[in-house]
Scaffold this motif. Structure first.
Motif, PDB file in Angstrom:
ATOM      1  N   LYS A   1      -9.025 -27.085 146.665  1.00 33.24           N
ATOM      2  CA  LYS A   1      -9.024 -27.701 145.418  1.00 33.24           C
ATOM      3  C   LYS A   1      -8.598 -26.542 144.375  1.00 33.24           C
ATOM      4  O   LYS A   1      -8.510 -25.377 144.427  1.00 33.24           O
ATOM      5  N   PRO A   2      -8.142 -27.154 143.160  1.00 33.18           N
ATOM      6  CA  PRO A   2      -7.457 -26.028 142.031  1.00 33.18           C
ATOM      7  C   PRO A   2      -8.852 -25.607 141.314  1.00 33.18           C
ATOM      8  O   PRO A   2     -10.044 -25.991 141.308  1.00 33.18           O
ATOM      9  N   LEU A   3      -8.585 -24.511 140.866  1.00 35.71           N
ATOM     10  CA  LEU A   3      -9.534 -23.423 140.413  1.00 35.71           C
ATOM     11  C   LEU A   3      -8.989 -23.275 138.935  1.00 35.71           C
ATOM     12  O   LEU A   3      -7.809 -22.514 138.820  1.00 35.71           O
ATOM     13  N   THR A   4      -9.728 -23.297 137.817  1.00 33.67           N
ATOM     14  CA  THR A   4      -9.284 -22.747 136.703  1.00 33.67           C
ATOM     15  C   THR A   4     -10.269 -21.681 136.362  1.00 33.67           C
ATOM     16  O   THR A   4     -11.429 -21.800 136.185  1.00 33.67           O
ATOM     17  N   LEU A   5      -9.717 -20.497 135.978  1.00 33.26           N
ATOM     18  CA  LEU A   5     -10.643 -19.287 135.616  1.00 33.26           C
ATOM     19  C   LEU A   5     -10.035 -18.882 134.155  1.00 33.26           C
ATOM     20  O   LEU A   5      -8.925 -18.741 133.812  1.00 33.26           O
ATOM     21  N   HIS A   6     -11.190 -18.578 133.263  1.00 32.88           N
ATOM     22  CA  HIS A   6     -10.845 -18.378 131.816  1.00 32.88           C
ATOM     23  C   HIS A   6     -11.187 -16.917 131.793  1.00 32.88           C
ATOM     24  O   HIS A   6     -12.505 -16.648 131.930  1.00 32.88           O
ATOM     25  N   PHE A   7     -10.445 -15.969 131.604  1.00 32.45           N
ATOM     26  CA  PHE A   7     -10.705 -14.607 131.443  1.00 32.45           C
ATOM     27  C   PHE A   7     -10.950 -14.099 129.836  1.00 32.45           C
ATOM     28  O   PHE A   7      -9.887 -14.260 129.157  1.00 32.45           O
ATOM     29  N   ASP A   8     -12.121 -13.755 129.478  1.00 30.43           N
ATOM     30  CA  ASP A   8     -12.408 -13.537 128.152  1.00 30.43           C
ATOM     31  C   ASP A   8     -12.346 -12.037 127.988  1.00 30.43           C
ATOM     32  O   ASP A   8     -13.398 -11.330 128.201  1.00 30.43           O
ATOM     33  N   ARG A   9     -11.434 -11.525 127.671  1.00 34.62           N
ATOM     34  CA  ARG A   9     -11.037  -9.924 127.763  1.00 34.62           C
ATOM     35  C   ARG A   9     -11.690  -9.439 126.334  1.00 34.62           C
ATOM     36  O   ARG A   9     -11.159  -9.774 125.060  1.00 34.62           O
ATOM     37  N   ARG A  10     -12.522  -8.661 126.355  1.00 29.16           N
ATOM     38  CA  ARG A  10     -13.291  -8.034 125.290  1.00 29.16           C
ATOM     39  C   ARG A  10     -13.167  -6.602 125.105  1.00 29.16           C
ATOM     40  O   ARG A  10     -13.562  -5.914 124.352  1.00 29.16           O
ATOM     41  N   ASP A  11     -12.662  -5.996 126.482  1.00 30.69           N
ATOM     42  CA  ASP A  11     -12.526  -4.485 126.440  1.00 30.69           C
ATOM     43  C   ASP A  11     -11.183  -4.207 126.290  1.00 30.69           C
ATOM     44  O   ASP A  11     -10.039  -4.669 126.814  1.00 30.69           O
ATOM     45  N   PRO A  12     -10.989  -3.179 125.144  1.00 26.24           N
ATOM     46  CA  PRO A  12      -9.406  -2.816 124.775  1.00 26.24           C
ATOM     47  C   PRO A  12      -9.025  -1.649 125.533  1.00 26.24           C
ATOM     48  O   PRO A  12      -7.809  -1.597 125.359  1.00 26.24           O
ATOM     49  N   SER A  13      -9.473  -1.590 126.459  1.00 22.29           N
ATOM     50  CA  SER A  13      -9.093  -0.638 127.519  1.00 22.29           C
ATOM     51  C   SER A  13      -7.704  -0.961 128.247  1.00 22.29           C
ATOM     52  O   SER A  13      -7.429  -2.243 128.554  1.00 22.29           O
ATOM     53  N   PRO A  14      -6.724  -0.138 128.381  1.00 21.48           N
ATOM     54  CA  PRO A  14      -5.500  -0.445 128.894  1.00 21.48           C
ATOM     55  C   PRO A  14      -5.520  -1.004 130.381  1.00 21.48           C
ATOM     56  O   PRO A  14      -5.027  -1.723 130.862  1.00 21.48           O
ATOM     57  N   CYS A  15      -6.646  -0.551 131.134  1.00 19.36           N
ATOM     58  CA  CYS A  15      -6.971  -0.901 132.419  1.00 19.36           C
ATOM     59  C   CYS A  15      -7.065  -2.291 132.504  1.00 19.36           C
ATOM     60  O   CYS A  15      -6.877  -3.116 133.442  1.00 19.36           O
TER      61      CYS A  15
END
Length: 120
Positions: free
Chosen positions: A57-71
């Motif tokens: 099955k397809p999977l959709t992931l939404h990454f909500d980046r709140r951390d400004p770290s370059p990592c």
């Protein structure tokens, strides 16, 4: 003097190990098998850090980046040959199609942030 410096260095190493690998292990939340999930990238961790998906099955992931770290600027899915850059303060959508069964790690490019994708 050198003993003090060695003790401080050892304490800093222990703090780094605790912060990135041990401090949040009891707080990890696993999502039920899904076709869509939101993962918050903040304070050195992915939340949830474990995502369950269905094979084929397809999977959709939404990454909500709140951390400004370059990592935190990139997510890499090991074994799936997928990576995506994440913008700070925005949500980036990653779509994974036709997933084979197995366990896949997803990390930042330096592998400090750690997550698992479990495909049944």
């Amino acid at each position: 003097m050198s003993l003090t410096i060695n003790l401080i260095g050892g304490a800093l190493i222990a703090l780094i190990i605790w912060w990135f690998w041990l401090s949040r292990s009891g707080q990890q939340k696993a999502a039920a098998a899904t076709e869509e999930a939101t993962i918050v990238v903040d304070a050195g961790v992915y939340t949830p850090s474990v995502v369950h998906a269905r094979a084929g099955k397809p999977l959709t992931l939404h990454f909500d980046r709140r951390d400004p770290s370059p990592c935190a600027e990139q997510v890499v899915f090991h074994g799936l040959e997928v990576s995506e850059f994440l913008e700070t303060g925005k949500t980036t959508t990653v779509r994974l199609n036709d997933l084979p069964p197995g366990e896949y790690r997803f990390t930042c490019q330096m592998q400090m942030y750690q997550g698992r994708l479990l495909v049944d």
